[in-house]
Motif scaffolding. Sequence first.
Motif, short mmCIF file in Angstrom:
data_model
loop_
_atom_site.label_atom_id
_atom_site.label_comp_id
_atom_site.label_asym_id
_atom_site.label_seq_id
_atom_site.Cartn_x
_atom_site.Cartn_y
_atom_site.Cartn_z
N ARG A 51 0.86 -1.19 0.00
CA ARG A 51 0.00 0.00 0.00
C ARG A 51 0.90 1.24 0.00
O ARG A 51 1.20 1.83 1.04
CB ARG A 51 -0.96 0.01 1.20
N TYR A 52 1.32 1.61 -1.17
CA TYR A 52 2.26 2.71 -1.34
C TYR A 52 1.61 4.05 -1.01
O TYR A 52 0.40 4.23 -1.15
CB TYR A 52 2.78 2.74 -2.77
N GLU A 78 -6.88 4.95 -5.93
CA GLU A 78 -7.84 4.29 -5.05
C GLU A 78 -8.19 2.89 -5.57
O GLU A 78 -8.30 1.94 -4.78
CB GLU A 78 -9.10 5.14 -4.92
N ALA A 79 -8.33 2.78 -6.88
CA ALA A 79 -8.70 1.50 -7.47
C ALA A 79 -7.58 0.47 -7.36
O ALA A 79 -7.83 -0.73 -7.48
CB ALA A 79 -9.09 1.69 -8.93
N HIS A 80 -6.35 0.94 -7.14
CA HIS A 80 -5.21 0.04 -7.09
C HIS A 80 -4.55 -0.02 -5.71
O HIS A 80 -3.40 -0.43 -5.57
CB HIS A 80 -4.18 0.46 -8.15
N LYS A 109 7.57 11.46 4.48
CA LYS A 109 8.18 10.23 3.95
C LYS A 109 7.23 9.39 3.08
O LYS A 109 6.98 8.21 3.38
CB LYS A 109 8.72 9.38 5.11
N PRO A 110 6.71 9.97 2.00
CA PRO A 110 5.97 9.13 1.06
C PRO A 110 6.94 8.21 0.33
O PRO A 110 8.16 8.42 0.37
CB PRO A 110 5.34 10.15 0.11
N ASP A 111 6.41 7.22 -0.35
CA ASP A 111 7.28 6.35 -1.13
C ASP A 111 7.73 7.01 -2.42
O ASP A 111 8.82 6.73 -2.93
CB ASP A 111 6.53 5.04 -1.47
N ILE A 304 3.50 3.31 -9.62
CA ILE A 304 3.38 1.99 -8.99
C ILE A 304 4.45 1.05 -9.53
O ILE A 304 5.10 0.31 -8.77
CB ILE A 304 1.97 1.41 -9.23
N SER A 305 4.65 1.08 -10.85
CA SER A 305 5.68 0.22 -11.45
C SER A 305 7.06 0.55 -10.89
O SER A 305 7.86 -0.36 -10.60
CB SER A 305 5.67 0.37 -12.97
N MET A 306 7.36 1.83 -10.73
CA MET A 306 8.65 2.23 -10.16
C MET A 306 8.80 1.68 -8.75
O MET A 306 9.86 1.17 -8.37
CB MET A 306 8.76 3.76 -10.15
N LEU A 307 7.74 1.78 -7.95
CA LEU A 307 7.81 1.31 -6.57
C LEU A 307 7.86 -0.21 -6.48
O LEU A 307 8.40 -0.77 -5.53
CB LEU A 307 6.61 1.86 -5.79
N ASN A 308 7.28 -0.87 -7.49
CA ASN A 308 7.38 -2.33 -7.55
C ASN A 308 8.78 -2.80 -7.94
O ASN A 308 9.08 -4.00 -7.86
CB ASN A 308 6.38 -2.89 -8.56
N GLY A 309 9.62 -1.87 -8.37
CA GLY A 309 10.96 -2.23 -8.82
C GLY A 309 11.05 -2.60 -10.29
O GLY A 309 12.06 -3.12 -10.74
#
Length: 350
Positions: A51-52, A78-80, A109-111, A304-309
Amino acid sequence: MVALVFSACGSDDKASSSSSGSEEKAAAPESAPEIGVLESTEVPEVEAKSRYKIALLAAHQADAWAISAAQAAKDYAEAHGVDLTIQDAGGYTEVQKQISQIQAAIAQKPDLIMIWATDPDAITPTLKEADKAGIKVLNFVVPATFKAPVVTSDYVAQAERMGDALAKSMGEKGKVISVIGGAGGYYASSLHQGLENALKKYPDIEWAKDVQIPDFDQAKTQQTVENWLTGNPDTTGVFVTTGLMGVGAAQAVRAAGLEDDQVKIVGSLLTDCAVLDMIREGRFSLLLGDPPVIHGELGVSTAISMLNGDEVPDAQFPKNSIFTPDNVDQAAEEGLLTKEVSEKFLSDCL
């Protein structure tokens, strides 16, 4: 829609081109299709691994484009299963306020920070602080000079496409006036360069008048175009920045005593029913779309893709359609117009 810092005065002089604002110039999008071909961008489907927390720091929320982009980003988040907060700097002149917002975001400190820059250079040192704190950065709409992936538009390429469309609608001959908003800013100079690139291809078209105004005012555009057409009724093309400026130009054609089909008008950004109605009536010939809903969704999908690596492109440019009286109803049927602007702005005319 968007422009960078506005100067306090307009100009009749041709402005020089400007860089994109990123440390490395992103590759331009593919060449544009012919007039009338409808384009759409598929937003990659992603699933957040956690939950980024994402902070979207927008330069402004002053118009339909900006509001639609932010709302689409919020809905997609919200949908993701992503927590997205949105802050509005209040305009391109509010550089220090945006710097303070970045500093406050760092403390929370957001992601990831999605940054729609007020001033690409001035905010970059603060973005470097975010990077040092381990916070990822995604450039959005107007990129900072901080090197990071970007979801934006190539405004030079857009204006060149608009100029090509205008020239073809004029039969590649005639006289053009341009009224470009946001004088002195990156957006205005980019549009100017794109129009110049286009009109160089058409030796039988005279770029007779170039006016730059500090804002995107419909009434001011109408008066400028009307004054010109009254003294130059042989003008057959008008280039403006936004859809509402195009409405002003269309009103000027009649006010100058000319027939609608004597003057072709090109602008960009569908903002409301007034623009759509003018296109349907044939008074506004060509409108280049720059879909804010796609920008918002693609921005969060990329974040989201960036945070997923996952690897993401250095730059992504949502595709544009050129809407005309002949294809705008088809675009409505295919749901493309509610990608151009949030449905709430078109609820009375779709």
